[in-house]
Design a protein around this motif. Structure first.
Motif, PDB file in Angstrom:
ATOM      1  N   LEU A 305      35.867  49.469  44.814  1.00  0.00           N
ATOM      2  CA  LEU A 305      36.807  48.979  45.819  1.00  0.00           C
ATOM      3  C   LEU A 305      38.186  49.580  45.601  1.00  0.00           C
ATOM      4  O   LEU A 305      38.567  49.898  44.473  1.00  0.00           O
ATOM      5  CB  LEU A 305      36.964  47.449  45.745  1.00  0.00           C
ATOM      6  N   VAL A 306      38.936  49.688  46.696  1.00  0.00           N
ATOM      7  CA  VAL A 306      40.389  49.850  46.628  1.00  0.00           C
ATOM      8  C   VAL A 306      40.928  48.529  47.165  1.00  0.00           C
ATOM      9  O   VAL A 306      40.865  48.262  48.364  1.00  0.00           O
ATOM     10  CB  VAL A 306      40.881  51.038  47.472  1.00  0.00           C
ATOM     11  N   ALA A 307      41.410  47.667  46.269  1.00  0.00           N
ATOM     12  CA  ALA A 307      41.632  46.267  46.634  1.00  0.00           C
ATOM     13  C   ALA A 307      43.012  45.776  46.238  1.00  0.00           C
ATOM     14  O   ALA A 307      43.555  46.168  45.201  1.00  0.00           O
ATOM     15  CB  ALA A 307      40.568  45.389  45.981  1.00  0.00           C
ATOM     16  N   SER A 308      43.547  44.880  47.074  1.00  0.00           N
ATOM     17  CA  SER A 308      44.872  44.311  46.822  1.00  0.00           C
ATOM     18  C   SER A 308      44.873  42.796  46.728  1.00  0.00           C
ATOM     19  O   SER A 308      45.904  42.210  46.412  1.00  0.00           O
ATOM     20  CB  SER A 308      45.850  44.744  47.924  1.00  0.00           C
ATOM     21  N   ARG A 309      43.764  42.152  47.024  1.00  0.00           N
ATOM     22  CA  ARG A 309      43.658  40.703  46.851  1.00  0.00           C
ATOM     23  C   ARG A 309      43.098  40.410  45.462  1.00  0.00           C
ATOM     24  O   ARG A 309      42.038  40.922  45.091  1.00  0.00           O
ATOM     25  CB  ARG A 309      42.761  40.092  47.926  1.00  0.00           C
ATOM     26  N   PHE A 310      43.808  39.578  44.712  1.00  0.00           N
ATOM     27  CA  PHE A 310      43.449  39.304  43.319  1.00  0.00           C
ATOM     28  C   PHE A 310      41.997  38.865  43.180  1.00  0.00           C
ATOM     29  O   PHE A 310      41.238  39.399  42.370  1.00  0.00           O
ATOM     30  CB  PHE A 310      44.395  38.231  42.760  1.00  0.00           C
ATOM     31  N   HIS A 311      41.583  37.887  43.984  1.00  0.00           N
ATOM     32  CA  HIS A 311      40.229  37.368  43.810  1.00  0.00           C
ATOM     33  C   HIS A 311      39.158  38.266  44.425  1.00  0.00           C
ATOM     34  O   HIS A 311      37.971  38.100  44.122  1.00  0.00           O
ATOM     35  CB  HIS A 311      40.124  35.931  44.326  1.00  0.00           C
ATOM     36  N   SER A 312      39.552  39.225  45.251  1.00  0.00           N
ATOM     37  CA  SER A 312      38.559  40.227  45.664  1.00  0.00           C
ATOM     38  C   SER A 312      38.186  41.083  44.454  1.00  0.00           C
ATOM     39  O   SER A 312      37.018  41.465  44.281  1.00  0.00           O
ATOM     40  CB  SER A 312      39.101  41.102  46.801  1.00  0.00           C
ATOM     41  N   ILE A 313      39.166  41.350  43.591  1.00  0.00           N
ATOM     42  CA  ILE A 313      38.903  42.103  42.361  1.00  0.00           C
ATOM     43  C   ILE A 313      38.091  41.253  41.390  1.00  0.00           C
ATOM     44  O   ILE A 313      37.161  41.744  40.737  1.00  0.00           O
ATOM     45  CB  ILE A 313      40.226  42.567  41.722  1.00  0.00           C
ATOM     46  N   VAL A 314      38.419  39.972  41.309  1.00  0.00           N
ATOM     47  CA  VAL A 314      37.657  39.065  40.447  1.00  0.00           C
ATOM     48  C   VAL A 314      36.188  39.035  40.866  1.00  0.00           C
ATOM     49  O   VAL A 314      35.282  39.146  40.032  1.00  0.00           O
ATOM     50  CB  VAL A 314      38.259  37.644  40.477  1.00  0.00           C
ATOM     51  N   HIS A 315      35.935  38.885  42.168  1.00  0.00           N
ATOM     52  CA  HIS A 315      34.552  38.893  42.665  1.00  0.00           C
ATOM     53  C   HIS A 315      33.855  40.210  42.323  1.00  0.00           C
ATOM     54  O   HIS A 315      32.676  40.222  41.941  1.00  0.00           O
ATOM     55  CB  HIS A 315      34.528  38.686  44.179  1.00  0.00           C
ATOM     56  N   ALA A 316      34.576  41.302  42.475  1.00  0.00           N
ATOM     57  CA  ALA A 316      33.990  42.609  42.168  1.00  0.00           C
ATOM     58  C   ALA A 316      33.628  42.702  40.687  1.00  0.00           C
ATOM     59  O   ALA A 316      32.510  43.095  40.331  1.00  0.00           O
ATOM     60  CB  ALA A 316      34.967  43.718  42.553  1.00  0.00           C
ATOM     61  N   PHE A 317      34.557  42.328  39.819  1.00  0.00           N
ATOM     62  CA  PHE A 317      34.307  42.411  38.377  1.00  0.00           C
ATOM     63  C   PHE A 317      33.155  41.499  37.957  1.00  0.00           C
ATOM     64  O   PHE A 317      32.394  41.828  37.046  1.00  0.00           O
ATOM     65  CB  PHE A 317      35.575  42.064  37.601  1.00  0.00           C
ATOM     66  N   LYS A 318      33.024  40.341  38.599  1.00  0.00           N
ATOM     67  CA  LYS A 318      31.912  39.444  38.267  1.00  0.00           C
ATOM     68  C   LYS A 318      30.562  40.086  38.580  1.00  0.00           C
ATOM     69  O   LYS A 318      29.533  39.679  38.040  1.00  0.00           O
ATOM     70  CB  LYS A 318      32.042  38.123  39.033  1.00  0.00           C
TER      71      LYS A 318
END
Length: 398
Positions: A305-318
């Motif tokens: 992802l190229v992401a700027s929402r904190f929890h979008s990154i959290v979901h990705a990392f999970k």
């Protein structure tokens, strides 16, 4: 039946949804005989939201007036005359509440307005009025550079934060700011509650399991997830140019690019970005309003992802999906550093050159499989602790 109240959550965006649903699940696992309420006036007023599908209840009473009227006979008399039934119903709910958990992502610091900060502090003042313990679950804090003109707010913070049973800070910078500025003894440093959660039982949250509606995603794809908050840090044209450069770089690497909003506030940014690529069928706008469960499944379909929402990154990392973070706060740096991904943070508070964007995307495109393995190893360490276990211990001791 005793009550637990969740504050700071809601259904407004995927991050708030995820924190709310996980909090409900974790609380039900530990306190199955309690009734759970979500304090969310916005959701309570939203007629489009089907509240009957949830196992928890929504409340929207403005809490501070009920706290004040406990000790002010004039205010109490006025409220009784205006709406006696609402007051008595609210009092019964609050007096039967064992504790409050606040899951605000980030709402206290000098870079927020007085209203946002005071709304946050109202919960603590309200809880004090009823003698309800409050746990401030993992979130960001600070800075606390209020200046002379905002000293009333600073004094209120100094008075109310010590009343929380525990304050969980999810970044070292926030932890240090709380301890050094206010000399607090009730602060702990821990991980984001969505990140540390390992599972959810939908039966704890929904009256019946919701069906997931997911689109087909082409292979060799990357999602771009903007954040309208970035336009508060930099001007909109600069932010749009930043995302446009990222999309062009991804196209040069042969990717199909999906534009995806993680919050309703970001939908307009997604549409504006698509307008720059109207004739390019390799830039696809997903306009569906996905819930956090759908987003969690959808993110698995992308290479990164190229992401700027904190929890979008959290979901990705999970899910072991790497991210390039275009962030506006320290929380992005700490999150990516936790997984050895700090080289993939681009901070919009600083000028980001086009060459930087190209270099970071080139590196990620070459290394995303290796980065995925690294993230999955880091996740195993993070998920060894669960912040909700502290609540169980505290309630046993109380």
């Amino acid at each position: 039946m005793r009550n637990i109240i969740i504050t700071g959550g809601g259904m407004v965006n995927k991050g708030a949804q995820a924190m709310t649903l996980i909090a409900v699940h974790e609380l039900r696992e530990r306190f199955p005989d309690h009734r759970i309420y979500l304090y969310s006036p916005v959701d309570l007023a939203n007629r489009k939201l089907d509240k009957d599908v949830f196992t928890f209840d929504f409340v929207g009473w403005y809490p501070l007036k009920f706290a004040h009227c406990q000790h002010n006979l004039v205010q109490r008399r006025i409220i009784l005359l205006r709406n006696r039934s609402e007051l008595l119903e609210a009092e019964a709910l609050y007096r039967n509440t064992d504790f409050i958990v606040d899951i605000s992502g980030y709402a206290l610091g000098s870079n927020w307005s007085d209203k946002i900060c005071n709304d946050y502090l109202d919960i603590l003042e309200f809880a004090n009025g009823f003698g309800i313990p409050v746990y401030l679950m993992p979130q960001s804090f600070g800075p606390f550079d209020f200046g002379e003109e905002r000293q009333a707010l600073n004094i209120r913070i100094q008075k109310l934060l010590p009343t929380a049973k525990i304050i969980f800070a999810r970044e070292k910078e926030g932890y240090d700011a709380l301890v050094n500025t206010y000399e607090l003894k009730n602060v702990r440093l821990t991980y984001d509650l969505v990140l540390s959660n390992t599972k959810i039982d939908l039966a704890n949250i929904f009256t019946s399991a919701p069906a997931l509606n997911l689109p087909e995603i082409k292979s060799n794809s990357v999602a771009v997830i903007p954040n309208s908050m970035n336009t508060n840090i930099s001007d909109q044209n600069t932010v749009l140019a930043l995302y446009t450069n990222a999309i062009n770089a991804l196209l040069d690497h042969g990717k199909t690019v999906y534009l995806l909003s993680h919050s309703a506030m970001d939908s307009d940014l997604c549409r504006k970005l698509k307008k720059s690529f109207l004739s390019n069928d390799k830039v696809i706008l997903l306009e569906q309003d996905f819930n956090c469960l759908e987003f969690n499944e959808l993110v698995k379909k992308f290479q990164y992802l190229v992401a700027s929402r904190f929890h979008s990154i959290v979901h990705a990392f999970k899910n072991g999906i790497p991210c390039i973070a275009l962030g506006w706060a320290t929380k992005y740096h700490d999150l990516l550093k936790l997984f050895g991904q700090e080289q993939y943070v681009l901070d919009v508070r600083n000028k980001i050159e086009a060459a930087q964007m190209l270099a970071v995307i080139a590196k990620m495109d070459a290394c995303h499989l290796e980065e995925s393995v690294k993230i999955q190893k880091g996740l195993a360490d993070v998920q060894q602790q669960n912040v909700f276990d502290v609540l169980t211990q505290h309630q046993k001791e109380s």
